[in-house]
Motif scaffolding. Structure first.
Motif, PDB file in Angstrom:
ATOM      1  N   ARG A   2       1.102   0.869   5.313  1.00 36.55           N
ATOM      2  CA  ARG A   2      -0.207   0.923   4.670  1.00 36.55           C
ATOM      3  C   ARG A   2      -0.220   2.035   3.630  1.00 36.55           C
ATOM      4  O   ARG A   2       0.392   3.078   3.816  1.00 36.55           O
ATOM      5  N   ILE A   3      -0.928   1.782   2.556  1.00 35.87           N
ATOM      6  CA  ILE A   3      -1.128   2.796   1.527  1.00 35.87           C
ATOM      7  C   ILE A   3      -2.613   3.102   1.497  1.00 35.87           C
ATOM      8  O   ILE A   3      -3.444   2.198   1.389  1.00 35.87           O
ATOM      9  N   VAL A   4      -2.935   4.378   1.613  1.00 32.91           N
ATOM     10  CA  VAL A   4      -4.325   4.817   1.672  1.00 32.91           C
ATOM     11  C   VAL A   4      -4.582   5.775   0.525  1.00 32.91           C
ATOM     12  O   VAL A   4      -3.787   6.679   0.275  1.00 32.91           O
ATOM     13  N   GLY A   5      -5.688   5.590  -0.173  1.00 33.12           N
ATOM     14  CA  GLY A   5      -6.104   6.521  -1.218  1.00 33.12           C
ATOM     15  C   GLY A   5      -7.140   7.476  -0.656  1.00 33.12           C
ATOM     16  O   GLY A   5      -8.088   7.066  -0.003  1.00 33.12           O
ATOM     17  N   VAL A  29       1.461  11.544  -1.612  1.00 36.97           N
ATOM     18  CA  VAL A  29       1.716  11.620  -3.050  1.00 36.97           C
ATOM     19  C   VAL A  29       0.482  12.266  -3.657  1.00 36.97           C
ATOM     20  O   VAL A  29      -0.603  11.697  -3.628  1.00 36.97           O
ATOM     21  N   ASP A  30       0.640  13.467  -4.159  1.00 36.53           N
ATOM     22  CA  ASP A  30      -0.464  14.227  -4.728  1.00 36.53           C
ATOM     23  C   ASP A  30      -0.538  13.928  -6.228  1.00 36.53           C
ATOM     24  O   ASP A  30       0.364  14.289  -6.987  1.00 36.53           O
ATOM     25  N   ALA A  31      -1.601  13.283  -6.653  1.00 34.92           N
ATOM     26  CA  ALA A  31      -1.740  12.884  -8.063  1.00 34.92           C
ATOM     27  C   ALA A  31      -1.811  14.089  -8.995  1.00 34.92           C
ATOM     28  O   ALA A  31      -1.536  13.960 -10.184  1.00 34.92           O
TER      29      ALA A  31
END
Length: 84
Positions: A2-5, A29-31
């Motif tokens: 799963r990818i969570v924002g 992953v830190d934008a």
């Protein structure tokens, strides 16, 4: 997988949740950090030279830019080396 924002306003707990995820072994992953990685690996820069020296020219695209997915997503140990 799963990818969570994770989003939210100032002082809403994003950093706290991100740190909890990291402590639980969940990759983050830190934008805010991704653009710095791009600049650090610009062709000819000090970071570019160190990464090419560490991983070899097989990580370069025909344009001589670093093929970031090749190094960042290939293994945890390689990702940790780049993060240093």
């Amino acid at each position: 997988m799963r990818i969570v924002g994770l989003t939210g306003g100032i002082a809403s707990g994003k950093s706290t949740m991100s740190n909890l995820f990291k402590a639980s072994g969940i990759p983050i992953v830190d934008a805010d950090v991704v653009p710095r990685l791009r600049n650090a690996l610009k062709k000819g820069s000090g970071g570019w030279k160190r990464v090419v020296a560490a991983f070899g020219e097989e990580i370069l695209l025909p344009s001589r830019e670093v093929d970031r997915p090749k190094i960042v997503f290939s293994s945890d140990s390689k990702r940790q080396l780049v993060n240093k």
